[in-house]
Design an enzyme around this catalytic site. Structure first.
Site, PDB file in Angstrom:
ATOM      1  N   GLY A  45      32.815  25.497  -6.287  1.00 21.45           N
ATOM      2  CA  GLY A  45      31.672  26.203  -6.864  1.00 21.45           C
ATOM      3  C   GLY A  45      31.377  25.835  -8.298  1.00 21.45           C
ATOM      4  N   ASN A  47      28.977  23.920  -9.667  1.00 23.89           N
ATOM      5  CA  ASN A  47      27.659  23.405 -10.019  1.00 23.89           C
ATOM      6  C   ASN A  47      26.970  24.250 -11.090  1.00 23.89           C
ATOM      7  OD1 ASN A  47      27.410  25.258  -7.561  1.00 23.89           O
ATOM      8  ND2 ASN A  47      25.306  25.234  -8.328  1.00 23.89           N
ATOM      9  N   THR A  48      27.581  25.389 -11.438  1.00 24.26           N
ATOM     10  CA  THR A  48      26.980  26.266 -12.438  1.00 24.26           C
ATOM     11  C   THR A  48      28.060  27.133 -13.072  1.00 24.26           C
ATOM     12  OG1 THR A  48      25.193  27.878 -12.814  1.00 24.26           O
ATOM     13  CG2 THR A  48      26.506  28.143 -10.816  1.00 24.26           C
ATOM     14  N   ILE A  50      30.925  29.254 -14.920  1.00 22.34           N
ATOM     15  CA  ILE A  50      32.301  29.011 -15.356  1.00 22.34           C
ATOM     16  C   ILE A  50      32.838  27.705 -14.791  1.00 22.34           C
ATOM     17  CG2 ILE A  50      34.668  29.883 -15.261  1.00 22.34           C
ATOM     18  CD1 ILE A  50      33.434  32.721 -15.067  1.00 22.34           C
ATOM     19  N   GLY A  51      32.593  27.469 -13.513  1.00 18.78           N
ATOM     20  CA  GLY A  51      33.102  26.258 -12.881  1.00 18.78           C
ATOM     21  C   GLY A  51      32.557  25.000 -13.506  1.00 18.78           C
ATOM     22  N   SER A 174      39.647  38.892 -11.089  1.00 17.55           N
ATOM     23  CA  SER A 174      38.799  39.687 -11.971  1.00 17.55           C
ATOM     24  C   SER A 174      39.542  40.949 -12.382  1.00 17.55           C
ATOM     25  CB  SER A 174      37.501  40.071 -11.262  1.00 17.55           C
ATOM     26  OG  SER A 174      36.777  41.040 -12.003  1.00 17.55           O
ATOM     27  N   TYR A 199      34.055  44.038  -3.251  1.00 19.81           N
ATOM     28  CA  TYR A 199      34.310  43.018  -4.273  1.00 19.81           C
ATOM     29  C   TYR A 199      35.672  43.246  -4.908  1.00 19.81           C
ATOM     30  CZ  TYR A 199      33.937  40.340  -8.592  1.00 19.81           C
ATOM     31  OH  TYR A 199      34.177  39.471  -9.636  1.00 19.81           O
TER      32      TYR A 199
END
Length: 323
Positions: A45, A47-48, A50-51, A174, A199
């Protein structure tokens, strides 16, 4: 009427105060110049958010970086941007949909065929507080993407991680894990569903997975870390409007930008746990703001961690596989 000199002084104080507040919000920073030349790094993940920031820094530090994303179009765009920003081109895009066990298995098979080593696996991708939805395999989406997809991926790549030891697995969890419980009677939220609690359960699952993984990998040279990146303004917050339904998205977004970390700061603890040599003998612990933190009581429950591992094996079709 307030004198101009007083206005200037108040403005200066307000400016300094705002800067200090932002420094506090941005949190701990990984300031060591640790390199990762020659290391193969896989980030899900990326592509945007934090990653992507994690990929950028690891690329700058000499890593061979793979970004595994659901959308090849977005991932390739991110690749071009990262090459332009860093001047480094050793970054590679692969397709991976964590909501599909078939996609995870296909990705792992191809990756193992083309890469003889894997030094760092960063399980970064995730979804947050989304409306009720199921993965392609019938799992509640947050449990399926945040936990089960990464659980299967990590297990399929374990032998390569062991062969490349010393190597590391970084799982993004988290602070929300503190409010989660592992619902043994309804793990898949089939009887009832609350998007926030689902979540929180998935993030607690990340912590427990890290703990059990470290236990099973003891002595192999593979270490595991759970990370809380902080409250970060990324695309992960796109469902915030459905939680705070009294507000419009155009009102919430400026608030998030003001009070949340930047994605660059959110990546710092991922970098810390992926690179810091001081953590080489540590495993199974939980970190935030570039230092070790205590988890919730549930996050240290070894019985639940073992239970979750065994159930997860069955859910993803790994029953009987030994770590």
């Amino acid at each position: 009427m307030i004198p101009i000199v007083h206005i200037a002084a108040y403005s200066a104080i307000a400016f300094v105060g705002f800067k200090l507040l932002r420094l506090f919000i941005e949190g701990g920073q990984f300031r060591k110049g640790t390199r990762c030349d020659g290391k193969v790094i896989l980030i899900t993940g990326a592509n945007t958010g934090i990653g992507k920031e994690t990929a950028k820094e690891l690329l700058k530090r000499g890593g061979k970086v793979y970004i595994a994303c659901r959308s090849l179009e977005k991932a390739n765009q991110a690749r071009e941007e990262l090459i332009a920003e860093t001047g480094k081109s050793d970054i590679h895009v692969r397709e991976l949909d964590l909501s599909s066990l078939e996609s995870v298995r296909t990705f792992a098979t191809k990756f193992l065929q083309e890469e003889p080593r894997l030094d760092i696996l960063i399980n970064n991708a995730g979804v947050m507080a989304c409306p009720k939805a199921l993965t392609k395999d019938g799992f509640e989406q947050q449990l399926g993407v945040n936990h089960l997809g990464h659980f299967l991926l990590t297990n399929l790549l374990l032998d390569r991680l062991k062969a490349s030891a010393p190597s590391r697995v970084v799982n993004l969890s988290s602070l929300a894990h503190r409010y989660g419980t592992i619902n043994k009677r309804d793990l898949n939220s089939e009887q009832s569903y609350n998007q926030v609690m689902a979540y929180c359960q998935s993030k607690l699952a990340n912590v427990l997975f890290t703990r059990e993984l470290a236990k099973r990998l003891e002595g192999t040279g593979v270490t595991a870390y759970a990370v809380h990146p902080g409250a970060v303004h990324t695309e992960l917050t796109r469902h915030m409007g459905s939680i705070f339904f009294l507000f419009e998205q155009n009102l919430i977004k400026p608030i998030l930008r003001l009070t949340f970390k930047s994605a660059k700061s959110g990546a710092q603890t991922s970098l810390y746990t992926a690179l810091d040599e001081d953590l080489a003998q540590q495993s199974g612990k939980y970190y935030a703001d570039c230092r070790e933190q205590k988890t919730s009581k549930q996050g240290t429950d070894d019985d639940t961690a073992g239970w979750l591992w065994n159930v997860s094996e069955k859910m993803v079709g790994l029953s009987g596989k030994s770590s």
